[in-house]
Design a protein around this motif. Structure first.
Motif, PDB file in Angstrom:
ATOM      1  N   LEU A 124      -0.042  -1.820  -2.391  1.00 54.93           N
ATOM      2  CA  LEU A 124      -1.406  -1.315  -2.237  1.00 54.93           C
ATOM      3  C   LEU A 124      -1.964  -0.809  -3.565  1.00 54.93           C
ATOM      4  O   LEU A 124      -3.110  -1.111  -3.927  1.00 54.93           O
ATOM      5  CB  LEU A 124      -1.435  -0.196  -1.194  1.00 54.93           C
ATOM      6  CG  LEU A 124      -1.206  -0.614   0.262  1.00 54.93           C
ATOM      7  CD1 LEU A 124      -1.039   0.613   1.145  1.00 54.93           C
ATOM      8  CD2 LEU A 124      -2.356  -1.483   0.767  1.00 54.93           C
ATOM      9  N   GLU A 125      -1.167  -0.049  -4.300  1.00 57.77           N
ATOM     10  CA  GLU A 125      -1.668   0.533  -5.546  1.00 57.77           C
ATOM     11  C   GLU A 125      -1.875  -0.518  -6.629  1.00 57.77           C
ATOM     12  O   GLU A 125      -2.702  -0.329  -7.525  1.00 57.77           O
ATOM     13  CB  GLU A 125      -0.721   1.632  -6.023  1.00 57.77           C
ATOM     14  CG  GLU A 125      -0.705   2.839  -5.100  1.00 57.77           C
ATOM     15  CD  GLU A 125      -0.111   4.082  -5.729  1.00 57.77           C
ATOM     16  OE1 GLU A 125       0.319   4.017  -6.903  1.00 57.77           O
ATOM     17  OE2 GLU A 125      -0.078   5.119  -5.044  1.00 57.77           O
ATOM     18  N   SER A 126      -1.137  -1.630  -6.541  1.00 63.34           N
ATOM     19  CA  SER A 126      -1.308  -2.701  -7.522  1.00 63.34           C
ATOM     20  C   SER A 126      -2.412  -3.674  -7.135  1.00 63.34           C
ATOM     21  O   SER A 126      -2.747  -4.578  -7.910  1.00 63.34           O
ATOM     22  CB  SER A 126       0.006  -3.473  -7.686  1.00 63.34           C
ATOM     23  OG  SER A 126       0.319  -4.189  -6.496  1.00 63.34           O
ATOM     24  N   GLY A 127      -2.974  -3.509  -5.932  1.00 60.16           N
ATOM     25  CA  GLY A 127      -4.018  -4.408  -5.468  1.00 60.16           C
ATOM     26  C   GLY A 127      -3.508  -5.692  -4.856  1.00 60.16           C
ATOM     27  O   GLY A 127      -4.306  -6.570  -4.502  1.00 60.16           O
ATOM     28  N   ARG A 128      -2.197  -5.824  -4.694  1.00 62.16           N
ATOM     29  CA  ARG A 128      -1.638  -7.041  -4.102  1.00 62.16           C
ATOM     30  C   ARG A 128      -1.777  -7.064  -2.586  1.00 62.16           C
ATOM     31  O   ARG A 128      -1.591  -8.101  -1.956  1.00 62.16           O
ATOM     32  CB  ARG A 128      -0.163  -7.186  -4.485  1.00 62.16           C
ATOM     33  CG  ARG A 128       0.079  -7.436  -5.964  1.00 62.16           C
ATOM     34  CD  ARG A 128       1.566  -7.507  -6.254  1.00 62.16           C
ATOM     35  NE  ARG A 128       2.211  -8.579  -5.495  1.00 62.16           N
ATOM     36  CZ  ARG A 128       3.529  -8.671  -5.334  1.00 62.16           C
ATOM     37  NH1 ARG A 128       4.326  -7.745  -5.844  1.00 62.16           N
ATOM     38  NH2 ARG A 128       4.043  -9.674  -4.644  1.00 62.16           N
ATOM     39  N   ALA A 129      -2.085  -5.915  -1.989  1.00 61.11           N
ATOM     40  CA  ALA A 129      -2.294  -5.837  -0.540  1.00 61.11           C
ATOM     41  C   ALA A 129      -3.407  -4.842  -0.266  1.00 61.11           C
ATOM     42  O   ALA A 129      -3.738  -4.004  -1.116  1.00 61.11           O
ATOM     43  CB  ALA A 129      -1.010  -5.409   0.171  1.00 61.11           C
ATOM     44  N   GLU A 130      -3.985  -4.950   0.923  1.00 59.55           N
ATOM     45  CA  GLU A 130      -5.010  -4.007   1.346  1.00 59.55           C
ATOM     46  C   GLU A 130      -4.776  -3.632   2.798  1.00 59.55           C
ATOM     47  O   GLU A 130      -4.157  -4.385   3.560  1.00 59.55           O
ATOM     48  CB  GLU A 130      -6.409  -4.612   1.180  1.00 59.55           C
ATOM     49  CG  GLU A 130      -6.651  -5.861   2.015  1.00 59.55           C
ATOM     50  CD  GLU A 130      -8.016  -6.483   1.760  1.00 59.55           C
ATOM     51  OE1 GLU A 130      -8.617  -6.161   0.721  1.00 59.55           O
ATOM     52  OE2 GLU A 130      -8.464  -7.280   2.610  1.00 59.55           O
ATOM     53  N   GLU A 131      -5.248  -2.444   3.176  1.00 64.80           N
ATOM     54  CA  GLU A 131      -5.097  -1.977   4.550  1.00 64.80           C
ATOM     55  C   GLU A 131      -6.212  -2.536   5.426  1.00 64.80           C
ATOM     56  O   GLU A 131      -7.366  -2.615   5.009  1.00 64.80           O
ATOM     57  CB  GLU A 131      -5.128  -0.451   4.604  1.00 64.80           C
ATOM     58  CG  GLU A 131      -3.910   0.223   4.007  1.00 64.80           C
ATOM     59  CD  GLU A 131      -3.962   1.722   4.176  1.00 64.80           C
ATOM     60  OE1 GLU A 131      -2.907   2.326   4.419  1.00 64.80           O
ATOM     61  OE2 GLU A 131      -5.073   2.295   4.058  1.00 64.80           O
ATOM     62  N   ARG A 132      -5.829  -2.866   6.668  1.00 68.42           N
ATOM     63  CA  ARG A 132      -6.816  -3.346   7.633  1.00 68.42           C
ATOM     64  C   ARG A 132      -6.226  -3.222   9.032  1.00 68.42           C
ATOM     65  O   ARG A 132      -5.029  -3.479   9.226  1.00 68.42           O
ATOM     66  CB  ARG A 132      -7.174  -4.802   7.350  1.00 68.42           C
ATOM     67  CG  ARG A 132      -8.164  -5.416   8.341  1.00 68.42           C
ATOM     68  CD  ARG A 132      -8.383  -6.886   8.071  1.00 68.42           C
ATOM     69  NE  ARG A 132      -9.146  -7.527   9.141  1.00 68.42           N
ATOM     70  CZ  ARG A 132      -9.348  -8.837   9.234  1.00 68.42           C
ATOM     71  NH1 ARG A 132      -8.854  -9.643   8.306  1.00 68.42           N
ATOM     72  NH2 ARG A 132     -10.039  -9.341  10.241  1.00 68.42           N
TER      73      ARG A 132
END
Length: 241
Positions: free
Chosen positions: A202-210
């Motif tokens: 999440l912090e690296s931008g490789r994933a996002e919450e949804r």
């Protein structure tokens, strides 16, 4: 330290009636050490200390814990699974804070990381409103039941939905759907554990919450699971989905 598994008490003495053993009252972290160094030690510490706050446990000095472990691991090459547990000690049933709290550590060689995992849906739901949501608690029987159900079903992991029908997590993993090339993972409000590998993605931008449902699972291009010791592993088959 021998080349196999080892356990030692880092703080405190064995206490008769320690509720960590009799009631599962305590918290733990399972971490990866590579060539003697703990990976994401600070994030693991933040999660353990938050669990101590929820359960009203005396907080250990996390930097001292990590330093002591890495001294023991010095000179040991390769990947090691390190488990740190903080138990509640002896006390009454109607008061969380007890006496004789202790911290103990178990170290063992890390198993090989599988190339893929087969999963199935758990037969019961995660409770997203639990007061233990997000706490890595020693009371681990529910997850052990899930792992046993997975074994009996011929799969590696069970995936949970919560009581609202939202995708939550695996028994011992966080879960991700790849949709239009982007990794998406359930938010903490789903009831999932705030995994350290998940945090890194999440912090690296490789994933996002949804918020994700069965509809998104069915539409996903690929599905992945993650844990601190395995990293990100692709799901090859979701049985019955």
């Amino acid at each position: 330290m021998e080349e196999g598994a080892a356990t030692w008490i880092l703080e405190g003495e064995p206490t008769p009636g320690d509720r960590g053993g009799t009631h599962g009252l305590g918290v733990f972290e399972t971490m990866l050490a590579v060539d003697g160094s703990i990976v994401s030690a600070h994030w693991h510490g933040e999660r353990l200390l938050e669990g101590c706050r929820v359960l009203d446990l005396a907080v250990p000095d996390w930097s001292e814990v990590i330093d002591a472990i890495e001294v023991r691991l010095a000179g040991h090459r390769g990947r090691w699974r390190v488990r740190v547990a903080r138990t509640a000690g002896a006390g009454s049933l109607n008061r969380l804070r007890g006496r004789g709290e202790r911290t103990y550590v178990t170290v063992a060689p890390c198993a090989d990381v599988p190339l893929t995992l087969r999963v199935a849906t758990a037969s019961w739901a995660r409770n997203e409103s639990s007061p233990l949501r997000g706490v890595k608690c020693l009371s681990y029987a529910e997850n052990l039941l899930a792992l046993d159900e997975a074994r009996r079903g011929g799969v590696d992991e069970l995936i949970f939905f919560n009581t609202r029908g939202e995708l939550c997590e695996g028994a011992t993993t966080n879960v991700y759907l790849e949709i239009q090339g982007q990794l998406q993972t359930p938010p903490l409000t789903s009831g999932c554990l705030p995994g350290t590998f998940r945090r890194g993605l999440l912090e690296s931008g490789r994933a996002e919450e949804r918020v994700l449902t069965r509809r998104e699972v069915g539409a996903a291009e690929r599905i992945f699971l993650s844990s601190a010791t395995r990293g990100l592993v692709r799901v090859s088959e979701w049985i019955g989905f």
